[in-house]
Design an enzyme around this catalytic site. Structure first.
Site, PDB file in Angstrom:
ATOM      1  CB  SER A  48       2.336  -2.577  -0.418  1.00 47.21           C
ATOM      2  OG  SER A  48       0.905  -3.186  -0.070  1.00 47.21           O
ATOM      3  CG  ASP A  81       6.657  -3.762  -2.446  1.00 51.30           C
ATOM      4  OD1 ASP A  81       7.759  -3.336  -2.851  1.00 51.30           O
ATOM      5  OD2 ASP A  81       5.877  -4.340  -2.683  1.00 51.30           O
ATOM      6  CG  HIS A  82       6.483  -0.805  -5.571  1.00 52.65           C
ATOM      7  ND1 HIS A  82       7.141  -0.155  -6.576  1.00 52.65           N
ATOM      8  CD2 HIS A  82       6.380  -1.947  -5.560  1.00 52.65           C
ATOM      9  CE1 HIS A  82       7.506  -1.093  -7.480  1.00 52.65           C
ATOM     10  NE2 HIS A  82       7.102  -2.147  -6.881  1.00 52.65           N
TER      11      HIS A  82
END
Length: 207
Positions: A48, A81-82
């Protein structure tokens, strides 16, 4: 061996689930590789924005490369991620990631498509898979905060249209929260509706 998330989804679709795990240190990395090898499972390593800030992208990449050498029989994808647009480009250009997620779910539908399409074009040119997101759940996920009044579940018809317009390989959709669970039957009905109509694999996070 590092593969794309699309490769994993196509092998697993209709047969088994592929676990996706967020990590940010050595202990988590070793535990993940050892556990997945013991179970004989391919897996997705999710890094992330927060992990990249905490551990530094170069440190994370070095740990992944070392683990790949220590456990050469492992099969996994390395996934952002994101990510926002800037972070996606950084990961694509690094040559290390096999998949990125662009999260423009806070934008209007057309703007989300536009941003996702840019990421798709750049990522696909280098052989990477792209995950996008449509809809927003209330709550907090890392540095992403959505209050309940701005939460918006994903409409299946919009999901089909979004996948077709953006060209993304997988789609995270908002279909429930831990504080407002929906039934398993409702989840299955949603997934069947959206994924079968789009004729593509959907990545669904039903929490």
């Amino acid at each position: 061996m590092i593969v794309t998330t699309k490769d994993l989804f196509m092998l697993a679709y209709g047969k088994y689930a592929v676990g996706a795990y967020n990590i940010n240190n050595m202990e988590q990395t070793l535990g993940l590789f050892q556990g997945c090898l013991q179970s004989g499972s391919p897996f997705i390593i999710q890094l992330s924005k927060g992990a990249r800030k905490y551990a530094n992208p170069r440190m994370l990449e070095a740990m992944m490369r070392a683990a790949e050498e220590i456990y050469p029989e492992s099969i996994f994808a390395v996934h952002l991620d994101h990510g926002d647009e800037e972070t996606c480009y950084s990961c694509i250009d690094s040559g290390f990631y096999s998949s990125v997620m662009i999260d423009a779910s806070h934008e209007p539908f057309d703007k989300n498509v536009e941003i996702t399409r840019r990421i798709v074009e750049r990522a696909h040119a280098k052989g990477l898979s792209v995950e996008a997101e449509l809809g927003m759940l209330g709550g907090v996920e890392e540095d992403i905060k959505v209050d309940e009044k701005h939460a918006m579940l994903t409409d299946p018809e919009d999901a089909v249209r979004f996948v077709n317009l953006s060209g993304c390989d997988s789609l995270a959709v908002a279909i429930g929260t831990v504080t407002a669970l929906i039934s398993l039957a409702a989840r299955r009905a949603y997934i069947s509706s959206a994924c079968l109509k789009s004729k593509k694999c959907c990545l669904v996070f039903p929490w």
